[in-house]
Design an enzyme around this catalytic site. Structure first.
Site, mmCIF file in Angstrom:
data_model
loop_
_atom_site.group_PDB
_atom_site.id
_atom_site.type_symbol
_atom_site.label_atom_id
_atom_site.label_comp_id
_atom_site.label_asym_id
_atom_site.label_seq_id
_atom_site.Cartn_x
_atom_site.Cartn_y
_atom_site.Cartn_z
ATOM 1 N N ASP A 17 0.822 -1.211 0.000
ATOM 2 C CA ASP A 17 0.000 0.000 0.000
ATOM 3 C C ASP A 17 0.859 1.265 0.000
ATOM 4 O OD1 ASP A 17 -1.966 -2.008 0.531
ATOM 5 O OD2 ASP A 17 -1.662 -1.730 2.678
ATOM 6 N N ASN A 160 -17.701 -6.902 -0.001
ATOM 7 C CA ASN A 160 -16.766 -6.508 1.049
ATOM 8 C C ASN A 160 -16.555 -5.011 1.164
ATOM 9 O OD1 ASN A 160 -15.692 -9.313 -0.245
ATOM 10 N ND2 ASN A 160 -15.576 -9.323 1.982
ATOM 11 N N GLU A 197 -11.170 -0.928 -3.490
ATOM 12 C CA GLU A 197 -10.444 -0.302 -2.395
ATOM 13 C C GLU A 197 -9.239 0.456 -2.939
ATOM 14 O OE1 GLU A 197 -9.235 -3.593 0.090
ATOM 15 O OE2 GLU A 197 -7.478 -4.028 -1.139
ATOM 16 N N HIS A 261 -2.997 -1.200 -5.180
ATOM 17 C CA HIS A 261 -3.005 -0.214 -4.102
ATOM 18 C C HIS A 261 -1.926 0.846 -4.339
ATOM 19 C CE1 HIS A 261 -4.667 0.606 0.037
ATOM 20 N NE2 HIS A 261 -3.934 1.661 -0.281
ATOM 21 N N ARG A 294 4.886 -8.075 -0.341
ATOM 22 C CA ARG A 294 4.345 -7.104 -1.288
ATOM 23 C C ARG A 294 5.274 -5.899 -1.225
ATOM 24 N NH1 ARG A 294 -1.767 -6.260 0.396
ATOM 25 N NH2 ARG A 294 -0.850 -6.491 2.473
#
Length: 324
Positions: A17, A160, A197, A261, A294
């Site tokens: 992120d 979600n 998201e 993200h 990540r």
């Protein structure tokens, strides 16, 4: 497409992120989710590629109990009206669960010139219409108004998280209606989880673009794109259009899995750069959210003739990862 500078990708290892802010002081500021999900770190450097080895400073840590005691996710750093703000999501631990998917959004404030040195003050929870799973707050100013875009679970919609937008009273308070921009609907948005998201805003070529991420956080994770004319009422959901296909997704050939993200920044000459996370392998043991690899990456991008950003495919790593 513009030529690709040689970034040391991964730019920052084990930081999901990723968020990069190029400030007026000439520094690139970086933050992102740490694998332990227990703190918020900042680092800065004069050049984007120097973030790799930049010193990190912990500016906030989670509490042992209570609403900010677990799973500190996706911090973002913004400079608003002379002060620094960090938006982040945090969950509450209980005796029976670790708070996963029980997040709410929170805001920190700092009035120091250098946010790595100043004191951070908690401004509290960023309240929305529902007391439900909420995360990934980002903010932008347009034509004298400040907006928040975020992901949240609507208790009346199956899935979600959807993306919402609202005008802001101040950097930690919403005002007026919150409007849904997108809900997972296409096949690439509903793999594993029904997720929209990680919004990030880009103002270019007479339009407002909002990138976002979809599906589970494994190799299915990918990015979509919303757009609206810059002179439109951004709180009118009908002015927004959504890409029917992903605009950035896994490249098996380049060994880049689950890119998403993202945030946006520029080089010193104004060239646009996509900041995103991805893994260099496909197979994951256990929950992908607890796989630490990540890594944050950087990649130049350009535009189509109609002004829409073209992100291309995630490029191969330029440096070898250390042995795990």
């Amino acid at each position: 497409m513009p030529s690709q500078p040689v970034f040391p990708n991964p730019l920052v290892e084990q930081r999901a992120d990723p968020w990069v802010h190029l400030h007026t002081d000439g520094y690139y500021y970086f933050t992102g989710s740490v694998p332990e999900y227990d703190r918020i770190e900042l680092r800065r450097a004069r050049k984007l590629e120097d973030l790799t080895a930049a010193e990190t400073v912990v500016v906030w840590r989670k509490y042992p109990t209570g609403p900010m005691s677990a799973n500190i996710w996706a911090p973002e750093l913004h400079f608003i009206d002379g002060k620094w703000y960090i938006y982040f999501a945090a969950a509450r631990t209980t005796e029976t669960r670790d708070g996963l998917f029980d997040h709410r959004m929170f805001v920190l404030e700092c009035d120091a010139e250098n946010p790595l040195e100043g004191q951070w003050v908690e401004k509290g929870q960023l309240k929305t219409k529902w007391e439900t799973f909420a995360l990934d707050a980002t903010t932008f100013e347009h034509r004298g108004k400040r907006y928040l875009v975020w992901a949240q679970k609507n208790p009346e919609i199956f899935g979600n998280s959807n993306l919402y937008i609202s005008e802001m009273e101040n950097p930690w308070t919403l005002k007026g209606e919150q409007v849904m921009l997108t809900t997972p609907e296409y096949p690439w948005e509903v793999i594993g989880f029904l997720v929209n998201e990680g919004p990030a805003v880009l103002k270019r070529n007479g339009r407002i673009f909002i990138s976002f991420s979809a599906s589970a956080t494994d190799h299915h994770y990918c990015m979509g794109l919303l757009s609206a004319p810059e002179d439109a009422d951004l709180l009118d959901p009908d002015v927004w259009t959504k890409s029917r296909e992903p605009v950035f997704q896994t490249s098996e050939k380049n060994r880049q899995y689950g890119p998403g993200h993202n945030s946006f920044t520029t080089l010193e000459d104004g060239t646009d750069v996509l900041i995103f996370h991805a893994r260099s392998y496909k197979e994951i043991v256990g929950d992908p959210l607890y796989d630490p690899n990540r890594h944050a990456r950087a990649q130049v991008f350009g535009y189509a003739e109609d002004g829409t950003p073209v992100f291309g495919v995630p490029l191969p790593d330029t440096q070898k990862e250390p042995a795990v």
